[in-house]
Design a protein around this motif. Sequence first.
Motif, short mmCIF file in Angstrom:
data_model
loop_
_atom_site.label_atom_id
_atom_site.label_comp_id
_atom_site.label_asym_id
_atom_site.label_seq_id
_atom_site.Cartn_x
_atom_site.Cartn_y
_atom_site.Cartn_z
N PHE A 2 -4.46 -40.71 -31.71
CA PHE A 2 -5.15 -39.99 -30.49
C PHE A 2 -4.48 -38.69 -30.18
O PHE A 2 -5.11 -37.88 -30.06
N GLN A 3 -3.26 -38.66 -29.98
CA GLN A 3 -2.77 -37.55 -29.94
C GLN A 3 -2.81 -36.35 -30.85
O GLN A 3 -3.22 -35.26 -30.73
N SER A 4 -2.71 -36.71 -32.10
CA SER A 4 -2.64 -35.84 -33.24
C SER A 4 -4.24 -35.52 -33.52
O SER A 4 -4.31 -34.25 -33.94
N ASP A 49 -6.07 -32.41 -26.85
CA ASP A 49 -6.58 -32.24 -25.42
C ASP A 49 -8.06 -32.30 -25.43
O ASP A 49 -8.63 -31.94 -24.20
N LYS A 50 -8.87 -32.48 -26.35
CA LYS A 50 -10.01 -32.73 -26.38
C LYS A 50 -10.53 -33.97 -25.51
O LYS A 50 -9.88 -34.63 -25.74
N THR A 91 -8.94 -37.87 -22.51
CA THR A 91 -8.69 -37.22 -23.78
C THR A 91 -7.87 -37.66 -24.57
O THR A 91 -7.37 -38.95 -24.39
N GLY A 92 -7.66 -37.08 -25.67
CA GLY A 92 -6.69 -37.86 -26.89
C GLY A 92 -5.45 -37.90 -26.09
O GLY A 92 -4.70 -38.88 -26.45
N MET A 93 -5.02 -36.99 -25.28
CA MET A 93 -3.69 -37.04 -24.74
C MET A 93 -3.42 -37.97 -23.54
O MET A 93 -2.64 -38.89 -23.40
N THR A 94 -4.53 -38.30 -22.91
CA THR A 94 -4.41 -39.61 -21.81
C THR A 94 -4.47 -40.83 -22.51
O THR A 94 -3.96 -41.61 -22.01
#
Length: 212
Positions: free
Chosen positions: A139-141, A145-146, A161-164
């Motif tokens: 999810f992070q990579s 941030d999208k 987002t991918g980061m959350t």
Amino acid sequence: MRYTFQGRDMVFKLFKSGDELYDEGKELIKRGEYQKARDYLQKSIDKEGGVDDAAAVKVALIDLKDRLTNVNAYRNLLNTLENFKSSDRFEFGLTEINRDELVTECQLTIRKIELLSSGGQGQALMDKGKQIQNLAQDFQSLIGDKNLIILEIFKNDTSVTGMTEFFNLMAVSYECMADAVVWDNPSQAAEYEQIAMGYRQQNGQSGDTNMA
């Protein structure tokens, strides 16, 4: 009177081209009339007119709307997206969607639903925790941030987002690992819980468990 109107509407649809039905379905999506839009889009597919592959994607999206935790609904959408070859972008309502980004989101969400719904104890639970970590890193990579597309179009929510997802899933992974060793190694379990709390706090949460 209502019956007569519905009957007349059905007759009109029988004489409309696939392109016309598809275009009306698109407009209905913009107005949030999803089930009526689905009817028009399916008719356009049945007539083999209009942009059939895009119509199928929109039908699959509408079918997902009220089943956001249903892995089969995501698989169905993923299948239609993989058959959608005519363009790398399409519109859904007022949102322009990148096909490949939605494919990635579906693939990751399918893995998330399957992993979080699986059981296990001991080593199996430890392995599950490590698989969730791998998913979190994806999810992070891959999204970063999208924001997630599905939640934006159906919930008007751009906060996920991918980061959350990364922070949430990393927390869940350490909570799984804590559960895996809590009886054999309580101090290690407590350490894992502290790490999980740290990830939740980085994500603006209180640090409570099981919030993913």
